[in-house]
Design an enzyme around this catalytic site. Structure first.
Site, PDB file in Angstrom:
ATOM      1  N   ARG A 147       5.162 -31.246 -69.801  1.00 42.29           N
ATOM      2  CA  ARG A 147       5.762 -31.337 -71.127  1.00 42.29           C
ATOM      3  C   ARG A 147       5.513 -32.752 -71.611  1.00 42.29           C
ATOM      4  NH1 ARG A 147      12.144 -31.589 -72.945  1.00 42.29           N
ATOM      5  NH2 ARG A 147      11.782 -33.784 -72.562  1.00 42.29           N
ATOM      6  N   GLU A 247       8.339 -25.662 -77.881  1.00 36.44           N
ATOM      7  CA  GLU A 247       9.726 -25.278 -77.568  1.00 36.44           C
ATOM      8  C   GLU A 247      10.673 -25.712 -78.682  1.00 36.44           C
ATOM      9  OE1 GLU A 247      10.965 -27.057 -73.898  1.00 36.44           O
ATOM     10  OE2 GLU A 247      13.090 -26.764 -74.323  1.00 36.44           O
TER      11      GLU A 247
HETATM   12  O1  EZ4 Z   1      17.679 -31.942 -73.406  1.00 36.01           O
HETATM   13  O2  EZ4 Z   1      19.252 -30.144 -70.804  1.00 36.01           O
HETATM   14  O3  EZ4 Z   1      13.740 -28.728 -72.253  1.00 36.01           O
HETATM   15  N1  EZ4 Z   1      14.632 -29.352 -71.813  1.00 36.01           N
HETATM   16  C1  EZ4 Z   1      15.552 -29.965 -72.538  1.00 36.01           C
HETATM   17  C2  EZ4 Z   1      16.733 -30.479 -71.765  1.00 36.01           C
HETATM   18  C3  EZ4 Z   1      17.933 -30.807 -72.635  1.00 36.01           C
HETATM   19  C4  EZ4 Z   1      19.167 -31.073 -71.814  1.00 36.01           C
HETATM   20  C5  EZ4 Z   1      20.419 -31.031 -72.683  1.00 36.01           C
HETATM   21  O4  EZ4 Z   1      21.540 -30.902 -71.905  1.00 36.01           O
HETATM   22  O5  EZ4 Z   1      15.442 -30.034 -73.731  1.00 36.01           O
HETATM   23  O6  EZ4 Z   1      16.352 -31.489 -70.938  1.00 36.01           O
HETATM   24 CO    CO Z   2      14.256 -28.315 -74.325  1.00 35.03          CO
END
Ligand code: EZ4
Ligand code: CO
Length: 413
Positions: A147, A247
């Site tokens: 990511r 996402e």
């Molecule tokens: O920011 O879990 O894709 N993952 C995320 C996470 C969120 C946190 C928030 O509690 O976006 O890391």
């Molecule tokens: Co997220």
């Protein structure tokens, strides 16, 4: 045999975790994760003040019945607090059932459908070079999927981007304590500018494809910050770079927003880390508006509910992308891994290793090797909480940051 005790344990080895411990009359212990980042004590109270006494004396083997009793029984349904509490009970009961059977949980879910679970890492950097170094670091660890999050010129700290330097691991995706590590009294605030972000990001993906080739799976998290039309334009602009997924491009509560994004691009879409029920996905799945389900087992009612949700998604060719940040405890992570291994429509698993203190409290048996995770072969979920170690880390209030646009307007998270 029946449930004899249900105890809630709150610990803070660097960050807060809420754990449910269920003990049966013949001494079998099951663990469940109930951590809701930044709102931990609400779930601890829901479990300790309202649910625990309902569990005493129940048959620990009746998992579906207990799930329905806790979901339908109280009149108030859904919501992250309720569903995290139900999830913790559900995980603990599955842990107990698998321990009693003497098998790792995935065996009770149908057995392994694959040999390993492809994981993606969080690569980030305030500028491109730092980001590229982080990607290289993760490739060296065997990751084939990352990511990518990066700073936006003109903005300061951006959520999801490590400020501590290239490739440095971070317990990021914070709920933040105060700067000196004591309890926070209010969230920090970060500033955000969607126009600057939309102008900057396509060039970042272009450089990543030039430098890392077509084989790397690139994921990106929009953190719900775009309007429907901004997201549609963005998904279209980045189409040439063939992301594995985009996402949370729009705020999660507006399911039909993704119709607009779909009309304009073939960039695969993932959503759901803030969802807590199959009903949050009803339109998204039946209209094929998403490609990946992002729910956490911890926030969506546990293994029982996630299995049904993912089976529903499978009918529409939609895959899993179970949420796995460090605010999911190792127990919640293990629950995700058993499901990942067993289901047919597995997509990918998010993986952020927990810090050393957390791994002292939670003794895990899952493994990461050359890009792939595995839940291990220990009976049950394969995670045990060390109560003495947990007691050493007192709850410390922390908040997720608040976003404001550069004119001061409070913005989506
Ligand atoms: O920011 O879990 O894709 N993952 C995320 C996470 C969120 C946190 C928030 O509690 O976006 O890391
Ligand atoms: Co997220």
């Amino acid at each position: 045999m029946s449930i004899e005790r249900a105890d809630v344990i709150v610990t803070s080895p660097g960050r807060n975790f809420v754990t449910l411990k269920i003990t049966t009359s013949d001494g079998v212990v099951g663990w469940g994760d109930a951590t809701l980042n930044g709102r931990e004590l609400a779930v601890a109270s829901y479990l300790g003040d309202h649910v625990a006494s309902m569990l005493i004396g129940r048959d620990e083997d009746r998992i579906e019945d207990t799930w329905q009793y806790l979901y339908r029984g109280p009149y108030w349904r859904r919501g992250p607090v309720t569903m995290a509490a139900i999830a913790a009970v559900d995980m603990a009961l599955w842990d107990i059932k698998a321990k009693k059977a003497g098998v790792p949980l995935y065996q009770l879910l149908g057995g392994a459908s694959r040999s390993g679970i492809r994981a993606y890492a969080h690569a980030s950097g305030t500028d491109y070079q730092a980001l590229a170094n982080a990607i290289t670091g993760y490739q060296e660890l065997g990751f084939t999927a990352v990511r990518v999050q990066t700073g936006v010129p003109g903005l300061g700290q951006v959520y999801g981007v490590s400020a501590s330097g290239p490739g440095v691991r971070y317990d990021y995706e914070p709920a933040k304590r105060a700067a000196d590590g004591s309890a926070a009294t209010a969230p920090t605030e970060e500033s955000w500018d969607t126009a600057g972000y939309l102008a900057h990001m396509p060039g970042v993906f272009e450089r990543i494809r030039e430098d890392f080739g077509t084989g790397l799976r690139i994921l990106h998290d929009g953190h719900h910050r775009m309007s429907p039309i901004e997201a549609a334009r963005f998904a279209k602009d980045i189409e040439p770079y063939k992301l594995f997924w985009l996402e949370d491009c729009t705020p999660g509560e507006d399911q039909t927003a993704l119709r607009l994004v779909r009309q304009h691009s073939t960039t695969p879409l993932a959503i759901g880390e803030v969802f807590n029920s199959v009903y949050d996905y009803q339109t998204l799945i039946t209209e094929r508006l998403i490609d990946y389900v992002r729910s956490a087992v911890t926030h969506t009612g546990g293994i029982t509910a996630m299995k049904k949700l993912l089976d529903f998604a499978a009918i529409y060719g939609i895959r899993s992308g179970i949420h796995g940040p460090t605010d999911i405890s190792p127990i919640g992570m293990a629950a995700a891994l058993h499901l990942d291994l067993a289901i047919h429509n597995f997509g990918i698993q998010e993986y952020m290793p927990h810090n050393e203190q957390t791994l002292e409290v939670f003794q895990t048996s899952f493994t990461f090797d050359d890009g792939f995770l595995h839940p291990g072969e220990q009976p049950g979920l394969g995670v045990e909480l060390d109560e003495d170690a947990a007691a050493a880390f007192e709850y410390t209030k922390a908040y997720l940051p608040v976003n404001r646009l550069t004119d001061g307007t409070v913005h989506d998270w």
